[in-house]
Design a protein around this motif. Sequence first.
Motif, PDB file in Angstrom:
ATOM      1  N   LEU A 180       0.807  -1.218   0.000  1.00 21.14           N
ATOM      2  CA  LEU A 180       0.000   0.000   0.000  1.00 21.14           C
ATOM      3  C   LEU A 180       0.842   1.272   0.000  1.00 21.14           C
ATOM      4  O   LEU A 180       0.453   2.287  -0.569  1.00 21.14           O
ATOM      5  CB  LEU A 180      -0.918   0.018   1.227  1.00 21.14           C
ATOM      6  N   SER A 181       2.002   1.213   0.615  1.00 18.69           N
ATOM      7  CA  SER A 181       2.767   2.432   0.895  1.00 18.69           C
ATOM      8  C   SER A 181       3.718   2.812  -0.231  1.00 18.69           C
ATOM      9  O   SER A 181       4.517   1.985  -0.697  1.00 18.69           O
ATOM     10  CB  SER A 181       3.577   2.247   2.180  1.00 18.69           C
ATOM     11  N   PRO A 182       3.690   4.072  -0.639  1.00 24.34           N
ATOM     12  CA  PRO A 182       4.686   4.533  -1.622  1.00 24.34           C
ATOM     13  C   PRO A 182       6.100   4.535  -1.070  1.00 24.34           C
ATOM     14  O   PRO A 182       7.068   4.592  -1.838  1.00 24.34           O
ATOM     15  CB  PRO A 182       4.216   5.952  -1.959  1.00 24.34           C
ATOM     16  N   PHE A 183       6.238   4.457   0.257  1.00 23.21           N
ATOM     17  CA  PHE A 183       7.562   4.415   0.865  1.00 23.21           C
ATOM     18  C   PHE A 183       8.264   3.093   0.560  1.00 23.21           C
ATOM     19  O   PHE A 183       9.481   3.059   0.351  1.00 23.21           O
ATOM     20  CB  PHE A 183       7.445   4.602   2.382  1.00 23.21           C
ATOM     21  N   THR A 184       7.501   1.992   0.521  1.00 16.59           N
ATOM     22  CA  THR A 184       8.093   0.675   0.317  1.00 16.59           C
ATOM     23  C   THR A 184       7.785   0.086  -1.055  1.00 16.59           C
ATOM     24  O   THR A 184       8.488  -0.809  -1.505  1.00 16.59           O
ATOM     25  CB  THR A 184       7.586  -0.304   1.393  1.00 16.59           C
ATOM     26  N   ASN A 185       6.728   0.547  -1.701  1.00 12.33           N
ATOM     27  CA  ASN A 185       6.326  -0.025  -2.984  1.00 12.33           C
ATOM     28  C   ASN A 185       6.770   0.900  -4.114  1.00 12.33           C
ATOM     29  O   ASN A 185       6.151   1.925  -4.392  1.00 12.33           O
ATOM     30  CB  ASN A 185       4.811  -0.224  -3.023  1.00 12.33           C
ATOM     31  N   LEU A 199      -3.028  -0.618  -4.241  1.00 18.36           N
ATOM     32  CA  LEU A 199      -4.175  -1.167  -3.519  1.00 18.36           C
ATOM     33  C   LEU A 199      -4.563  -2.552  -4.022  1.00 18.36           C
ATOM     34  O   LEU A 199      -5.289  -3.289  -3.342  1.00 18.36           O
ATOM     35  CB  LEU A 199      -5.365  -0.212  -3.665  1.00 18.36           C
ATOM     36  N   ARG A 200      -4.058  -2.934  -5.173  1.00 16.33           N
ATOM     37  CA  ARG A 200      -4.520  -4.161  -5.809  1.00 16.33           C
ATOM     38  C   ARG A 200      -4.303  -5.399  -4.938  1.00 16.33           C
ATOM     39  O   ARG A 200      -5.182  -6.264  -4.826  1.00 16.33           O
ATOM     40  CB  ARG A 200      -3.807  -4.338  -7.159  1.00 16.33           C
ATOM     41  N   ASP A 225      -1.193   6.339  10.218  1.00  9.18           N
ATOM     42  CA  ASP A 225      -0.055   7.172   9.826  1.00  9.18           C
ATOM     43  C   ASP A 225       1.197   6.321   9.954  1.00  9.18           C
ATOM     44  O   ASP A 225       1.446   5.720  11.001  1.00  9.18           O
ATOM     45  CB  ASP A 225       0.036   8.403  10.732  1.00  9.18           C
ATOM     46  N   GLU A 226       1.989   6.264   8.887  1.00  9.64           N
ATOM     47  CA  GLU A 226       3.230   5.480   8.938  1.00  9.64           C
ATOM     48  C   GLU A 226       4.367   6.221   9.649  1.00  9.64           C
ATOM     49  O   GLU A 226       5.373   5.605  10.010  1.00  9.64           O
ATOM     50  CB  GLU A 226       3.688   5.116   7.528  1.00  9.64           C
ATOM     51  N   PRO A 234      -2.619  10.018   7.267  1.00  5.11           N
ATOM     52  CA  PRO A 234      -4.021   9.791   7.629  1.00  5.11           C
ATOM     53  C   PRO A 234      -5.010  10.011   6.483  1.00  5.11           C
ATOM     54  O   PRO A 234      -5.900   9.166   6.283  1.00  5.11           O
ATOM     55  CB  PRO A 234      -4.231  10.772   8.791  1.00  5.11           C
ATOM     56  N   PRO A 235      -4.902  11.081   5.699  1.00  3.39           N
ATOM     57  CA  PRO A 235      -5.838  11.201   4.569  1.00  3.39           C
ATOM     58  C   PRO A 235      -5.725  10.044   3.579  1.00  3.39           C
ATOM     59  O   PRO A 235      -6.728   9.590   3.019  1.00  3.39           O
ATOM     60  CB  PRO A 235      -5.444  12.538   3.931  1.00  3.39           C
ATOM     61  N   ASP A 236      -4.488   9.558   3.355  1.00  3.80           N
ATOM     62  CA  ASP A 236      -4.310   8.405   2.471  1.00  3.80           C
ATOM     63  C   ASP A 236      -5.090   7.203   2.985  1.00  3.80           C
ATOM     64  O   ASP A 236      -5.805   6.536   2.224  1.00  3.80           O
ATOM     65  CB  ASP A 236      -2.826   8.018   2.373  1.00  3.80           C
TER      66      ASP A 236
END
Length: 676
Positions: A180-185, A199-200, A225-226, A234-236
Motif C-alpha cells: 500500500l505504501s509509496p515508501f516501500t512499494n 491497492l490491488r 499514519d506510517e 491519515p488522509p491516504d
Amino acid sequence: MTSSDITALLSPVDLGPVRLRNRVFVPGHTTNFGHANHPTERHAAYHAERARGGVGLIITEGIRVHPTSAGRHISLGSFDDDSIPAYAAVAEAVQAHGTRLFAQLLHTGRQANGDATRTAAWSPGTTPWAAGTHIPHAMGRSDIALVVRSFGAAARRMRQAGYDGVEIHLGHGHLIEQFLSPFTNTRTDAYGGSADGRLRFAREVLAEVVAQAPGLPLGIRVSTDEFLPGGLTPPDMVGIVDRLRQEFPLLYVHASHAAYHGSYSLATQMADMSFRHAHFRHHAALFKKEIPALPVLAVCRLDSLPEAAELVASGEADLVGLARPHIADPHLVRRAEEGRAHEVRGCIACNQGCVGRLEASLPIACVVNPEVGDEGAWARLRSARPAGTRRVLVVGAGPSGMEAALSAHRAGHEVTLAEAGAALGGGIAVAATVPGRERLALMVTDLARELADSAVDIRFGERVSTADLLPGGRLDGYDDVVVATGARPGRRELPGGPPVFDVLETVAALGDDTSPLRGTVLVRDDQGTWTAACLAEALARAGARVHVLSPTASFASKITTYSRLALTRRLGELGTRSHVMRDVHTARGDTVVLRDTLSGHTEELTGVTAVVDVALPVADDGLYRELDARDDAPRVHVVGDANAPRTALEAVYEGRLAGTFLTDAVTGAELLAHTP
C-alpha cells in the motif's frame, strides 16, 4: 472519571452480526507461546484468563498465512489443515467464558525470516526494513498469487476452528502495507505505481478471504499514519479504507499506526511511558468523522478503563483496545463491573517484560504480573502446595519484598514486612522521581494498596541484624526470613578529576540548579539499562551538556528497540552526545581521557564539570550470607537485587515465587520453567 462514567463502555454492543458483552477488546499482540507455529495450551490458558476477566472481544496475535512469514517456530501460523484443532482449542477456551474471538491474519513481509529459516523474506521490493538487516526477495506474480490464496485458506481454517471472525492486518509495515505504501512499494507493474496499483494486493486478499470463508465477519487493522517521509498519511488511509469498505463487507476498521521500520515510527507502535495517555486517539476520531457508518476500534496507550471510556463517551471510537493493561491484570473488566476497580494492577508502560522479551525470542512476561503465560502452571502448583502456616519475616520493602510479603500472606502464612527506611518502594520509588519515569510509581502504589488491605504487619525504621534472628534475639521465632534488601550503587572515583556522583546522588541532585551536574556531564554507563538513559535525559532537559559513555558497541543495549528508537530521538534533540566502545582511561582537572576499547586510542573530553557513574550495582546481601552460614538461624531466602542486581521484572517474579512456594521455591521455579 468515576465508575459510573464507564457504564457505556461496559454495555453490550453489536458489531454487525457479532454481539459483544461490552466495548472492551484485547488487541492482537505477540506472545511467543507457540510451538511449531501452532497455538499451545499456554495460549488457551492465557486468553481464557482474560475472557474469564470479562473482556468482550479478544483478537489473536498475528497468525502467519504462509511459511515465508513464519520466522521462528514460536510465532503462530496456519499453513495447512493440521493447524485447525489447535486453533479450535483456543476458541473453545475463550468462548466458554462468553468472550468473542477473532483471528488476526497477516504476512509480515520483509521483516520475516532471515537467519531464522535461511530463506529470503518476501516484499514488494528489495529494500531492507532497517540498516544492517537482510535484503528481501521482490515478489513475482506467482508469489503474490500464492500469498493471496494463503490468506483465503487461513480464513477458511479459522472458520472451521469456530472463530467468531477474522481481522486482516493491513498495517504496522507488514506485507499488505508494504504494497500500500509509496515508501516501500516502488514497483512499476500492476501492483505498484499509482494508488490503484498499490491497492490491488489488498483488494485481492480481501476478495479471497470473502470467497473462501463466506459469511465470516471481517475486520481490518490499519496504520493510520506510517510516520515515514513519503509514507502513508491519515488522509491516504481514510481514502483506502473508504474504498475497501464500499467493495467488501467490512465489520470495522481497527485504527492503529506506525510501520515496522528501523526509525522513530517503530517506537510509536508500542508507545512506552514517555508518551502521554491515548497519544494517538486522534486516529480513531478521524475515521469516526470521515466514515461514520463504519465502526472504529481504537488502540495504543489506553492505560485504564476510565481513560479508555473517554473515547467512547466523546464519540471518537466504538470499541477500545487495552493490550498491555490486560497483560498486567487480566481481570480489569470484571473488577470494574463488580465495583472493585481500585484492585486493578495498572500497566506501567515500561515495555520490559512484554516487548523486551519478544526481541530476545522469549515468551512475554510482565513486571507487575509475574504469572503471565504460566497461568495454568501457577494454578496447578498452588493446588499442590503443602498446607500449614509459618511465621515469615520479609526484610526490605522494595518491589521484591512487597511482592514476597503479599504472596506469603495469600499462601496462608503470618507475615511481617520490615523496612529500614520510612517508606515503601525501594529503588523503584527512587527511580519514579526521575522526570519521565514517574509512571513507575504506579507499581509502588498498587503494591502498597494491596499490603494495606492485607494482614501483613509492616514495620518502618526496622533494621534487622543476624543477631536479632538467632535464638534469644529480639526477633526470634520466625520460621523463614526472606531477604529483599536490594543493592547498592557502584562507584568509581576519579582522583584528581571531576567530581563523581553515583546513581542515588545524581537523583538527589536533579533539582539543584547550583550543582556541577548543570554543566558538562559525562555519564558512564556500564549497565545499558534505563538507569543511565533516564538520568542522561533528565540532566539534558535541566540544561546540562551531556555525554554518554558506553564500553559496549551499542547505546542503551538492554532497552528494547521499540523504546530506544524514541529515546535516541529525544536525546538527539537535546544535543546529547554518545561515545560507544569507550571507557575512562584517566582524568585530571576538568579533562577526562577516553580510551577506545578496540584500538586503545585515547581522546580528551574537556570542560567536564561532573561524572555520573552508572557502574554495576552491588548486591546488599550481607544478612543473607550471615544467616545462610549458620545452623541455628531461620530458613533464609534471598530475592531481587539482593540475590543478584537486575531489574524490577526479576525482582517481582522472585518475590512472588518465594512467597507463594515458601516451603520449596526452588522446585516451584523449576516446574514453572518447564511449562510446555
